[in-house]
Design a protein around this motif. Structure first.
Motif, PDB file in Angstrom:
ATOM      1  N   MET A   1       0.843  -1.208   0.000  1.00  0.00           N
ATOM      2  CA  MET A   1       0.000   0.000   0.000  1.00  0.00           C
ATOM      3  C   MET A   1       0.878   1.258   0.000  1.00  0.00           C
ATOM      4  O   MET A   1       0.610   2.215  -0.723  1.00  0.00           O
ATOM      5  N   LYS A   2       1.939   1.206   0.784  1.00  0.00           N
ATOM      6  CA  LYS A   2       2.843   2.371   0.848  1.00  0.00           C
ATOM      7  C   LYS A   2       3.498   2.623  -0.507  1.00  0.00           C
ATOM      8  O   LYS A   2       3.739   3.768  -0.896  1.00  0.00           O
ATOM      9  N   MET A   3       3.776   1.533  -1.232  1.00  0.00           N
ATOM     10  CA  MET A   3       4.413   1.668  -2.542  1.00  0.00           C
ATOM     11  C   MET A   3       3.496   2.375  -3.551  1.00  0.00           C
ATOM     12  O   MET A   3       3.960   3.027  -4.474  1.00  0.00           O
ATOM     13  N   ILE A   4       2.185   2.230  -3.356  1.00  0.00           N
ATOM     14  CA  ILE A   4       1.236   2.857  -4.296  1.00  0.00           C
ATOM     15  C   ILE A   4       1.181   4.377  -4.077  1.00  0.00           C
ATOM     16  O   ILE A   4       0.860   5.132  -4.982  1.00  0.00           O
ATOM     17  N   ILE A   5       1.499   4.794  -2.835  1.00  0.00           N
ATOM     18  CA  ILE A   5       1.381   6.229  -2.511  1.00  0.00           C
ATOM     19  C   ILE A   5       2.720   6.757  -1.975  1.00  0.00           C
ATOM     20  O   ILE A   5       2.799   7.246  -0.851  1.00  0.00           O
ATOM     21  N   PRO A   6       3.776   6.700  -2.811  1.00  0.00           N
ATOM     22  CA  PRO A   6       5.102   7.076  -2.319  1.00  0.00           C
ATOM     23  C   PRO A   6       5.215   8.543  -1.924  1.00  0.00           C
ATOM     24  O   PRO A   6       6.104   8.907  -1.151  1.00  0.00           O
ATOM     25  N   LYS A   7       4.303   9.369  -2.447  1.00  0.00           N
ATOM     26  CA  LYS A   7       4.400  10.807  -2.140  1.00  0.00           C
ATOM     27  C   LYS A   7       3.600  11.187  -0.898  1.00  0.00           C
ATOM     28  O   LYS A   7       3.531  12.350  -0.528  1.00  0.00           O
ATOM     29  N   SER A   8       2.978  10.222  -0.259  1.00  0.00           N
ATOM     30  CA  SER A   8       2.252  10.495   0.982  1.00  0.00           C
ATOM     31  C   SER A   8       3.194  10.327   2.160  1.00  0.00           C
ATOM     32  O   SER A   8       4.246   9.708   2.044  1.00  0.00           O
ATOM     33  N   GLU A   9       2.756  10.868   3.290  1.00  0.00           N
ATOM     34  CA  GLU A   9       3.548  10.708   4.506  1.00  0.00           C
ATOM     35  C   GLU A   9       2.953   9.537   5.286  1.00  0.00           C
ATOM     36  O   GLU A   9       1.949   9.704   5.988  1.00  0.00           O
ATOM     37  N   SER A  10       3.532   8.370   5.118  1.00  0.00           N
ATOM     38  CA  SER A  10       2.985   7.191   5.797  1.00  0.00           C
ATOM     39  C   SER A  10       3.278   7.269   7.288  1.00  0.00           C
ATOM     40  O   SER A  10       4.410   7.512   7.687  1.00  0.00           O
ATOM     41  N   THR A  11       2.249   7.067   8.093  1.00  0.00           N
ATOM     42  CA  THR A  11       2.444   7.127   9.542  1.00  0.00           C
ATOM     43  C   THR A  11       2.291   5.726  10.133  1.00  0.00           C
ATOM     44  O   THR A  11       2.996   4.825   9.740  1.00  0.00           O
ATOM     45  N   GLU A  12       1.382   5.560  11.046  1.00  0.00           N
ATOM     46  CA  GLU A  12       1.224   4.268  11.731  1.00  0.00           C
ATOM     47  C   GLU A  12       0.572   3.222  10.829  1.00  0.00           C
ATOM     48  O   GLU A  12      -0.149   3.566   9.895  1.00  0.00           O
ATOM     49  N   HIS A  13       0.803   1.956  11.158  1.00  0.00           N
ATOM     50  CA  HIS A  13       0.049   0.901  10.479  1.00  0.00           C
ATOM     51  C   HIS A  13      -0.366  -0.175  11.487  1.00  0.00           C
ATOM     52  O   HIS A  13       0.205  -0.302  12.566  1.00  0.00           O
TER      53      HIS A  13
END
Ligand SMILES: Cc1cc2nc3c(=O)[nH]c(=O)nc-3n(C[C@H](O)[C@H](O)[C@H](O)COP(=O)(O)O)c2cc1C
Length: 160
Positions: A120-132
């Motif tokens: 999922m993170k790979m699909i949105i590389p320009k987002s700021e991924s936080t907790e999972h």
């Protein structure tokens, strides 16, 4: 903090977790509807095939605009260690550049949930991924699942 919970579910487990998260955070919530029929054995087979081939699907129009939220929390069932095509499509469709995005995944066991999160993170590389969060079989261990979700939500409430 204005938060939006986005989820896809085939059999209700991700919906259960999504609703609990939304309740804990006082967040808005929206289900992503896959227009492809995923029910029965044929639906199950197409689900696995489409997830493994990283295919997108046709999703119903959603009403909430992610651009209006500070935090987007996106949940999917684990399909062959991949996100569901509906969630892949949603994440690809909206511009989440610079947005804080938390992700959660529902599995039958613990083994491959992390791979789904990474995907999922790979699909949105320009987002700021936080907790999972990975929740194994919430229908079987409802109280454990609810406790885990509550604990996770306290982390989401902290300034990120
Ligand atoms: C096509 C398909 C593939 C799946 N692959 C996995 C898997 O690799 N690992 C796993 O733990 N669960 C797997 N599952 C089980 C689902 O992730 C699990 O039942 C989940 O709770 C379903 O969520 P839902 O009720 O929101 O649809 C798979 C389910 C489907 C339909």
């Amino acid at each position: 903090m204005k938060a939006l919970v986005i989820y896809y579910t085939r059999t209700g487990n991700t919906k259960f977790v999504a609703e609990k998260i939304a309740q804990e955070l006082g967040a808005d919530i929206e289900e992503v509807i896959d227009k492809k029929n995923r029910s029965g054995p044929i639906g199950w087979l197409s689900a696995g095939k489409d997830a493994m081939s990283r295919s997108q699907t046709e999703i119903a129009e959603t009403n909430k605009k992610p651009s209006e939220y500070d935090l987007i929390i996106v949940g999917t069932p684990n399909w062959a260690s991949k996100p569901s095509p509906a969630i892949r499509t949603y994440l690809s469709k909206y511009d989440l550049t610079g947005k804080k995005v938390a992700t959660f995944c529902i599995t039958d066991g613990l083994e491959s949930g992390e791979k789904v999160i990474e995907e999922m993170k790979m699909i949105i590389p320009k987002s700021e991924s936080t907790e999972h969060l990975v929740v194994p079989n919430p229908a079987k261990n409802k109280v454990d699942a609810e406790n885990k979700i509550s604990e996770w939500c306290t982390r989401l409430k902290l300034p990120q």
